[in-house]
Design an enzyme around this catalytic site. Structure first.
Site, PDB file in Angstrom:
ATOM      1  N   ASP A  40       8.093-121.504 -36.337  1.00 25.09           N
ATOM      2  CA  ASP A  40       6.821-122.202 -36.165  1.00 25.09           C
ATOM      3  C   ASP A  40       5.667-121.222 -35.948  1.00 25.09           C
ATOM      4  O   ASP A  40       5.842-120.174 -35.337  1.00 25.09           O
ATOM      5  CB  ASP A  40       6.945-123.152 -34.964  1.00 25.09           C
ATOM      6  CG  ASP A  40       5.931-124.275 -35.040  1.00 25.09           C
ATOM      7  OD1 ASP A  40       5.265-124.409 -36.088  1.00 25.09           O
ATOM      8  OD2 ASP A  40       5.793-125.010 -34.053  1.00 25.09           O
TER       9      ASP A  40
HETATM   10  C1  LIG Z   1      13.600-118.722 -47.362  1.00 26.02           C
HETATM   11  C2  LIG Z   1      12.392-119.560 -47.222  1.00 26.02           C
HETATM   12  C3  LIG Z   1      12.247-120.737 -48.062  1.00 26.02           C
HETATM   13  C4  LIG Z   1      11.476-119.203 -46.320  1.00 26.02           C
HETATM   14  C5  LIG Z   1      10.398-120.093 -45.948  1.00 26.02           C
HETATM   15  C6  LIG Z   1       9.336-119.401 -45.243  1.00 26.02           C
HETATM   16  C7  LIG Z   1       8.830-120.091 -44.028  1.00 26.02           C
HETATM   17  C8  LIG Z   1       8.262-119.202 -43.014  1.00 26.02           C
HETATM   18  C9  LIG Z   1       8.887-121.422 -43.850  1.00 26.02           C
HETATM   19  C10 LIG Z   1       8.384-122.103 -42.637  1.00 26.02           C
HETATM   20  C11 LIG Z   1       8.160-123.535 -42.879  1.00 26.02           C
HETATM   21  C12 LIG Z   1       7.409-124.275 -41.877  1.00 26.02           C
HETATM   22  C13 LIG Z   1       6.983-125.612 -42.279  1.00 26.02           C
HETATM   23  C14 LIG Z   1       7.110-123.757 -40.662  1.00 26.02           C
HETATM   24  C15 LIG Z   1       6.266-124.379 -39.642  1.00 26.02           C
HETATM   25  O1  LIG Z   1       5.163-123.544 -39.389  1.00 26.02           O
HETATM   26  P1  LIG Z   1       3.647-124.056 -39.527  1.00 26.02           P
HETATM   27  O2  LIG Z   1       3.066-123.388 -40.699  1.00 26.02           O
HETATM   28  O3  LIG Z   1       3.649-125.541 -39.504  1.00 26.02           O
HETATM   29  O4  LIG Z   1       2.996-123.497 -38.239  1.00 26.02           O
HETATM   30  P2  LIG Z   1       1.714-124.019 -37.440  1.00 26.02           P
HETATM   31  O5  LIG Z   1       2.294-124.621 -36.205  1.00 26.02           O
HETATM   32  O6  LIG Z   1       0.942-122.772 -37.182  1.00 26.02           O
HETATM   33  O7  LIG Z   1       0.934-124.997 -38.271  1.00 26.02           O
END
Ligand SMILES: CC(C)=CCC/C(C)=C/CC/C(C)=C/COP(=O)(O)OP(=O)(O)O
Length: 274
Positions: A40
């Site tokens: 996250d």
């Molecule tokens: C191998 C592969 C497919 C890797 C994927 C890469 C990756 C880091 C995916 C995270 C996906 C996700 C929805 C994370 C939440 O962070 P957010 O962006 O919602 O965080 P925030 O709380 O700052 O909004």
């Protein structure tokens, strides 16, 4: 973004040497067999660095790659990452597309790493929700690495634990039905007997290939499980870090493992009581 030269760089050099020395010290204590992670804080990282959200996900994917390599070096056998929840389909289409593109890139890179380090790659989730090309690539990678067991990487994609349980219940019912057994019955003493047991459900879980996690890390300062491995985490050390995911590095991992080692006896005792 994800490239082979980045991997070679992480595996070699003086930093890799120092890391291996540090990990050798850490290995004096118990090492978790399975680490799961909720990555996250990618968009918050992007805001902080004044870059666009998509580049934030690139940085997140790179942090995951680092974690995989550190875990391999440390002797952790299973790593599971929550890459995309079914609920994430509600996000902006550009964001959904970006994570799908990263998944495709990761498949290519992991094809290379898996042969080099005998890594088994598993995709856990409702894969039918993926586009046909990603589904094919993921299935090919799972099949081609199914025989490797040095290290097992599970990418949870189009995943929620409630969907996983639903899927496992459906499969268990189908199995009993195909065997000509109903799903409820009575034993000889006329007592009510469940014909679908916990072991049946567990056999059909997407995560059946890995033991339950020893540590579940969530970055971004949140304390929710967000429908991730809820079934599997009843006896797991939860670690919530304020760090945003792309900034998660080796020292965070060392800190989490030291914390696990300090609480090891307590969790070992709890597991025996299950
Ligand atoms: C191998 C592969 C497919 C890797 C994927 C890469 C990756 C880091 C995916 C995270 C996906 C996700 C929805 C994370 C939440 O962070 P957010 O962006 O919602 O965080 P925030 O709380 O700052 O909004």
């Amino acid at each position: 973004m994800l490239r082979e030269d980045i991997i070679i760089d992480i595996f070699s050099g003086w930093r890799s040497f120092l890391r291996k020395c540090l990990f050798r010290v850490l290995r004096v204590g118990p090492i978790p067999s399975h680490i799961a992670v909720i990555m996250d804080g990618n968009r918050r990282y992007a805001k902080k660095k004044k870059i666009d959200d998509m580049t934030g996900y690139d940085a997140g994917a790179l942090a995951l790659l680092h974690l995989i390599i550190y875990c391999m070096e440390l002797g952790v056998k299973y790593v599971t990452a929550y890459a995309f929840s079914i609920d994430n389909f509600r996000r902006h289409p550009e964001e959904v597309q970006k994570i799908m593109d990263l998944t495709m890139e990761s498949v290519m890179l992991l094809t290379w790493i898996s042969k080099l380090r005998l890594v088994r790659v598993h995709f856990a989730g409702n894969l039918q929700l993926l586009s046909a090309d990603i589904q094919d690539a993921a299935k090919r990678l799972m099949e081609s690495t199914a025989g490797y067991n040095n290290f097992v990487l599970t990418i949870c994609i189009c995943y929620t634990c409630s969907d996983e349980i639903l899927h496992a219940v459906e499969e268990s019912c189908k199995e009993k039905w195909d065997d000509g057994i109903g799903i409820m019955g009575y034993d000889e003493g006329n007592d009510y007997e469940r014909l679908i047991k916990v072991v049946d459900i567990e056999k059909h879980m997407y995560m059946a290939i890995a033991p339950d996690p020893d540590i579940l890390i969530r970055t971004g300062g949140e304390y929710r499980l967000s429908n991730f491995l809820i079934w599997q985490s009843s006896c797991c050390h939860l670690s919530s870090l304020g760090t945003v995911w792309p900034e998660f590095g080796m020292f965070h991992l060392v800190w989490v493992v030291l914390d696990f080692q300090q609480n090891y006896r307590y969790f070992a005792k709890k597991k025996l009581q299950l």
